[in-house]
Every structure is written in C-alpha cells, then in structure tokens.
Write a protein that holds these residues in place. Structure first.
Motif, PDB file in Angstrom:
ATOM      1  N   ASP A 187      45.896 -25.979  -6.996  1.00  0.00           N
ATOM      2  CA  ASP A 187      44.922 -25.311  -7.854  1.00  0.00           C
ATOM      3  C   ASP A 187      45.276 -25.471  -9.328  1.00  0.00           C
ATOM      4  O   ASP A 187      46.337 -25.022  -9.766  1.00  0.00           O
ATOM      5  CB  ASP A 187      44.908 -23.816  -7.462  1.00  0.00           C
ATOM      6  CG  ASP A 187      43.900 -22.980  -8.231  1.00  0.00           C
ATOM      7  OD1 ASP A 187      43.126 -23.549  -9.014  1.00  0.00           O
ATOM      8  OD2 ASP A 187      43.894 -21.751  -8.017  1.00  0.00           O
ATOM      9  N   MET A 204      45.215 -12.929  -8.357  1.00  0.00           N
ATOM     10  CA  MET A 204      46.191 -13.032  -9.457  1.00  0.00           C
ATOM     11  C   MET A 204      46.320 -11.642 -10.052  1.00  0.00           C
ATOM     12  O   MET A 204      45.832 -11.355 -11.150  1.00  0.00           O
ATOM     13  CB  MET A 204      45.699 -14.059 -10.485  1.00  0.00           C
ATOM     14  CG  MET A 204      45.878 -15.489 -10.001  1.00  0.00           C
ATOM     15  SD  MET A 204      44.884 -16.660 -10.933  1.00  0.00           S
ATOM     16  CE  MET A 204      43.352 -16.537 -10.021  1.00  0.00           C
ATOM     17  N   ASP A 260      38.602 -16.530  -7.822  1.00  0.00           N
ATOM     18  CA  ASP A 260      39.774 -16.204  -8.630  1.00  0.00           C
ATOM     19  C   ASP A 260      39.688 -14.787  -9.182  1.00  0.00           C
ATOM     20  O   ASP A 260      38.934 -14.530 -10.120  1.00  0.00           O
ATOM     21  CB  ASP A 260      39.872 -17.190  -9.803  1.00  0.00           C
ATOM     22  CG  ASP A 260      40.348 -18.562  -9.347  1.00  0.00           C
ATOM     23  OD1 ASP A 260      41.396 -18.629  -8.687  1.00  0.00           O
ATOM     24  OD2 ASP A 260      39.666 -19.554  -9.658  1.00  0.00           O
ATOM     25  N   HIS A 311      36.349 -20.913  -3.593  1.00  0.00           N
ATOM     26  CA  HIS A 311      37.576 -20.326  -4.137  1.00  0.00           C
ATOM     27  C   HIS A 311      37.215 -19.263  -5.177  1.00  0.00           C
ATOM     28  O   HIS A 311      36.508 -19.543  -6.151  1.00  0.00           O
ATOM     29  CB  HIS A 311      38.404 -21.450  -4.777  1.00  0.00           C
ATOM     30  CG  HIS A 311      39.752 -21.030  -5.270  1.00  0.00           C
ATOM     31  ND1 HIS A 311      40.851 -20.936  -4.440  1.00  0.00           N
ATOM     32  CD2 HIS A 311      40.187 -20.685  -6.512  1.00  0.00           C
ATOM     33  CE1 HIS A 311      41.916 -20.564  -5.153  1.00  0.00           C
ATOM     34  NE2 HIS A 311      41.530 -20.401  -6.414  1.00  0.00           N
ATOM     35  N   HIS A 365      41.794 -15.753  -4.199  1.00  0.00           N
ATOM     36  CA  HIS A 365      43.080 -15.962  -4.879  1.00  0.00           C
ATOM     37  C   HIS A 365      43.336 -14.747  -5.769  1.00  0.00           C
ATOM     38  O   HIS A 365      42.716 -14.588  -6.814  1.00  0.00           O
ATOM     39  CB  HIS A 365      42.969 -17.259  -5.701  1.00  0.00           C
ATOM     40  CG  HIS A 365      44.185 -17.611  -6.479  1.00  0.00           C
ATOM     41  ND1 HIS A 365      44.209 -18.626  -7.407  1.00  0.00           N
ATOM     42  CD2 HIS A 365      45.442 -17.099  -6.478  1.00  0.00           C
ATOM     43  CE1 HIS A 365      45.416 -18.719  -7.942  1.00  0.00           C
ATOM     44  NE2 HIS A 365      46.179 -17.786  -7.403  1.00  0.00           N
TER      45      HIS A 365
HETATM   46 ZN    ZN Z   1      42.669 -20.117  -8.190  1.00  0.00          ZN
END
Ligand code: ZN
Ligand code: DX5
Length: 214
Positions: free
Chosen positions: A170, A67, A34, A32, A65
């Motif tokens: 998460d 953001m 980020d 994963h 992911h």
């Molecule tokens: Zn995340």
C-alpha cells in the motif's frame, strides 16, 4: 491470482457511490478503506458512518485499513458495519495477539500492517495467526506519496516467512512500478491516485489487471 484494491481516499468524496460502482464494473473485487484518526497518523479521513453507509454499495470485499491508535476500541463496530478484512498497525498495538483474536472472534479476516521503518522480523511470532500482512510502501497518512523501494526487499521477506499468506502492499503504486511489486510476491495491490486520477478509473483498473495477467 493478484488483485487490485482501489483506495477510495483518492476518489471523489462527494460521489463515492458512483466512483465505487465504476471500478467494480471494471472488475474490481476488493475496496480498500483508509480510516485515519489524526493521532496515529497526521491526517483524518473518514470513519464508521461512511463505511456503514458504503456497505450497501460495495459488492466486493471491504478491506478496512485502520490507521488509528487503540484499534481494539473500534473492531466490533467495524465488523458489524460489514468489514471483511480488518488491518491494524503493528506500531499501534501493545497486545497484538489480543487484537488479532478480537478481529477473528468478530468474524473478519485479520491482518497486520508494518510501516516502512518496521522490520518484517516483528511478525515472526504472530504470522501464524494472520490472514494477511500489509507492507506499507509509504509512511501512512496521505495518498499520492512516492513508493519507498526498500519495500521490495520486505515483500520478499514476508514471502519467505509465510509463502502462502496474502501480501498486500500500500502506497505509491502506479502502472509503472506495479510489476516489480508483484514479482517480489505481493498479491493484493492498493492504489489510490493511480486508479482514480483524472476520471479514468475504469481504464486504469483494466490496465492494472493486464499487467497482473501478463
Ligand atoms: Zn491504506
Ligand atoms: C496511505 C493509505 C493508502 C493511500 C494510497 O496512508 O494507507 O491506502 O490511500 O494512496 P496512493 O495509491 O495514492 O499512494
């Protein structure tokens, strides 16, 4: 089958390659990643150059992911860099159908994340187009936060809406609370601090999988 997706946010940034190898050697199939822009979330992590250079060192599925605000601007570059799954935030997308379409036409699996205060009901008209839903169990931006327990109800609601969809959760997940999260219906568990803490990542990965298999 439930899987663990360790978040490298909690790994040693001066030693990412080794930290990734360790968890993959312990059986991890997803990593994963980020990406934070300091705008959608109040923190900056890493971006495209890091992901590009890690691709050669990640055997498993690269779960990115995003953001970030305006994720559409970056989707092509992240898929070219080798992202297998791209998650965008519901809260960051004005034209969500278009964004999801863009992810898919670029060859990645498409997912939408919802923040803790965003209801599952916002997904009703998009869920049929998604490969995965990411239920945030902390407010995004930082590792090491406390799990928000209202999330459990939301996981069940996603399961009701789409029983076969991949449900990723998460934030704030530990060996102590993961069982109730998988029991609620989560099948992809993100964990940063509770995997990479104190150099025991391999042991931690194995302990997570023991719980999944029980
Ligand atoms: Zn995340
Ligand atoms: C939070 C990130 C998470 C975070 C999880 O904004 O999306 O992936 O790294 O970290 P822990 O497991 O420490 O809560």
């Amino acid at each position: 089958m439930t899987h663990l997706a360790p978040s490298i946010l909690a790994a040693d940034f001066s030693n990412l390659r080794d930290d990734i190898k360790k968890v993959e050697d312990a059986g991890v199939k997803y990593m994963h990643l980020d990406v934070m822009d300091g705008h959608f979330v109040p923190n900056i992590s890493f971006g495209l150059p890091v992901i590009k250079s890690l691709r050669a060192h990640i055997k498993g599925i690269m779960d990115v992911h995003l953001m970030v605000t305006n994720p559409d601007h970056y989707i092509k570059e992240y898929t070219n860099a080798g992202a297998d799954i791209i998650t965008v935030h519901y809260e960051a997308c004005i034209h969500l159908n278009r964004t999801i379409e863009l992810i898919k036409t670029n060859g990645a699996k498409a997912a939408v994340a919802i923040n803790p205060a965003t209801p599952v009901s916002v997904l009703v008209d998009i869920i049929d187009y998604l490969d995965m839903v990411l239920v945030m169990s902390v407010n995004p931006g930082f590792g090491g936060q406390k799990f928000i327990s209202n999330t459990l109800k939301k996981i069940r609601q996603v399961k009701e809406l789409a029983p076969n969809i991949l449900v990723e959760v998460d934030g704030g997940i530990t060996l102590m609370n993961v069982k109730e999260i998988t029991q609620a219906g989560a099948n992809l568990i993100v964990a940063g601090s509770s995997v990479f803490e104190e150099g025991r990542s391999q042991e931690n990965v194995k302990n997570f999988y023991h719980i999944f298999e029980r």
